[in-house]
Scaffold this active site. Structure first.
Site, PDB file in Angstrom:
ATOM      1  N   PHE A 112       6.817   8.145   4.810  1.00 50.26           N
ATOM      2  CA  PHE A 112       6.013   7.737   3.643  1.00 50.26           C
ATOM      3  C   PHE A 112       5.517   6.303   3.742  1.00 50.26           C
ATOM      4  O   PHE A 112       4.518   5.947   3.116  1.00 50.26           O
ATOM      5  CB  PHE A 112       6.831   7.929   2.352  1.00 50.26           C
ATOM      6  CG  PHE A 112       7.799   6.825   2.033  1.00 50.26           C
ATOM      7  CD1 PHE A 112       7.502   5.881   1.056  1.00 50.26           C
ATOM      8  CD2 PHE A 112       9.017   6.729   2.688  1.00 50.26           C
ATOM      9  CE1 PHE A 112       8.391   4.869   0.747  1.00 50.26           C
ATOM     10  CE2 PHE A 112       9.911   5.723   2.385  1.00 50.26           C
ATOM     11  CZ  PHE A 112       9.597   4.786   1.405  1.00 50.26           C
ATOM     12  N   LYS A 113       6.180   5.490   4.539  1.00 54.20           N
ATOM     13  CA  LYS A 113       5.801   4.079   4.607  1.00 54.20           C
ATOM     14  C   LYS A 113       4.429   3.887   5.244  1.00 54.20           C
ATOM     15  O   LYS A 113       3.778   2.870   5.049  1.00 54.20           O
ATOM     16  CB  LYS A 113       6.886   3.295   5.335  1.00 54.20           C
ATOM     17  CG  LYS A 113       8.155   3.278   4.492  1.00 54.20           C
ATOM     18  CD  LYS A 113       9.365   2.709   5.167  1.00 54.20           C
ATOM     19  CE  LYS A 113      10.565   2.863   4.227  1.00 54.20           C
ATOM     20  NZ  LYS A 113      11.797   2.348   4.765  1.00 54.20           N
TER      21      LYS A 113
END
Length: 485
Positions: A112-113
């Site tokens: 997700f980063k």
């Protein structure tokens, strides 16, 4: 839009100032002085937007058109998401018995980063090109932040990046995603310690304000406001995808289950809540349960050691974004927040005041998930849906299963955030008795050349970091002189 430090001892800054600062000079974290309040009409209008368009709307609110005009902002965000594998950038998977999983991992590093860091890198590049400046980024990682940060800036001429990873405590794939990038502007250190220990030399370097200014240092850890800003879109998108209808009065709530380590995604959710999004937040952690203890008992205290778990990116003892949440829930009381955080830094232990703990308990519920429960959840999800969860996503889905087994599944719509692909955690998949499904580009990492500088116990980590930064600055100054000649 102006930003202020949670500790109240630093001048206010605009978005550009917050973007390039990381920690405020007084040790606090930047937060917007005022939060926009979203009325029903705005929420209904936003409910039809794509994830990409939601990011654009939120960034326009919090950056300011005088800093980045809207057409430029749209282009930057489109560029940020251009390498994502899914055309919608994120994807909601609807599975059996009301299990909704929002996949946030369709970026280059399968985590997700990539979402927030790809945008943050584009914003940085925009300002650096305008100002003809250079920065050195310093990042401590427990697993996914480092690789996503490296991917977002590798090869850029006016950016150098230094990443500290906890040697042997990331998965093999996570480590290879960092150590196989051999670009000239990337330096990776393998630290003989855990992710909290490797944060200490970073914090020591950033505490030297003159050094930070001289070398144009910044952090891309989840302390960076830009990352929290982009992560707010997860919560809005989750709400709009899972709310049964927006025709009712009041708007229906949706429960968003957030796996977290450093609490950046949780802080983003708390801000979205305060802006008027009717979400109920559930935070899911592994055996490193400081956030769970804080929510349940007001006990914001360190344990003696960080426990290695299957959900390794959440093996964190100091969830620094909790400071943002304390500030937000205390009514932006920077004096109180400063006193609390200074006490915590002195004694590594803090019991929240009764009123603050009460507000936190109203805003967030929590659970701590053991490795055994993670494995059981991964197995059950595969058995029921033929869907592979990463161990971090499993902490959120475990909460869903607990609620549905107790007969509470139909009372409220729920969305579990999935921060990473199971492909990054083959060891955990095998521990659950399942067969890993590994994409070709991840398998190819095994055969690439690696570069990693050791930071061993007994070494002066702060001094090693300072020397590296000074060397990079000298190289940049030499390049700048040559290009001007």
């Amino acid at each position: 839009m102006w930003y202020t430090s949670t500790r109240g001892g630093a001048p206010r800054v605009n978005f550009e100032g917050a973007l390039f600062s990381g920690y405020a000079p007084d040790g606090g974290l930047y937060m917007p002085e005022e939060l926009p309040q979203l009325d029903r009409e705005t929420l209904c209008r936003w409910s039809t937007l794509s994830y990409r368009s939601l990011v654009k709307e939120l960034c326009a609110l919090f950056i300011g058109l005088e800093l980045i005009p809207r057409h430029d902002l749209n282009d930057l965000i489109d560029q940020a998401f251009s390498r994502f594998r899914h055309r919608d950038v994120v994807h909601l998977h609807r599975l059996r018995d009301g299990l909704n999983i929002l996949e946030l991992w369709h970026g280059v590093t399968y985590a997700f980063k990539d979402l927030s860091l790809s945008c943050t890198a584009q914003f940085m590049q925009y300002f650096l090109q305008k100002r003809k400046k250079h920065v050195t980024i310093v990042v401590g990682t427990s697993g996914d932040t480092g690789s996503a940060a490296i991917e977002s800036v590798q090869g850029l001429k006016n950016v150098d990046i230094i990443v500290l990873l906890p040697k042997g405590r990331c998965t093999k794939i996570q480590e290879l995603q960092m150590t196989t990038v051999l670009k000239e502007n990337v330096r990776v250190f393998g630290v003989e310690g855990n992710s909290d220990e490797l944060d200490e030399p970073i914090k020591a370097v950033f505490a030297d304000v003159a050094f930070v200014q001289r070398h144009n240092l910044m952090s891309l850890n989840s302390i960076n406001w830009s990352r929290v800003l982009v992560q707010m879109a997860h919560h809005f998108f989750a709400y709009f995808q899972c709310a049964p209808s927006l025709d009712t009065h009041p708007l229906p709530p949706v429960e968003v289950v957030v796996p977290t380590g450093a609490a950046g995604n949780l802080a983003a959710g708390c801000i979205a809540q305060k802006m008027g999004l009717p979400i109920r937040l559930v935070v899911a952690v592994n055996g490193n349960d400081i956030i769970h203890r804080t929510v349940q008992k007001g006990d914001f205290s360190l344990c003696e050691v960080v426990k290695p778990t299957l959900a390794s990116a959440m093996d964190i003892q100091v969830p620094y974004n909790m400071e943002r949440i304390f500030w937000l829930l205390s009514g932006s009381d920077s004096q109180a927040t400063r006193a609390l955080m200074e006490q915590f830094e002195r004694s590594q232990s803090l019991h929240l005041p009764k009123e603050l703990h009460s507000k936190l308990s109203e805003a967030v519920t929590s659970e701590s998930v053991s490795d055994e429960a993670i494995i059981q959840t991964m197995g059950r999800c595969w058995e029921e849906n033929q869907y592979l969860l990463c161990p971090h996503s499993a902490t959120a889905v475990n909460y869903h299963y607990q609620q549905s087994d107790n007969g509470q599944s139909s009372s409220i719509s729920r969305c579990c955030l999935a921060p990473a692909s199971a492909a990054k955690f083959p060891e955990a998949v095998q521990a659950a008795g399942l067969t890993p499904q590994t994409p070709a580009e991840i398998l190819a990492l095994e055969h690439k050349e690696t570069r990693c500088i050791p930071m061993q116990r007994g070494d002066d980590w702060t001094q090693m970091l300072r020397c590296t930064i000074e060397g990079l600055s000298q190289r940049w100054e030499g390049c700048a002189v040559n290009s001007s000649e």
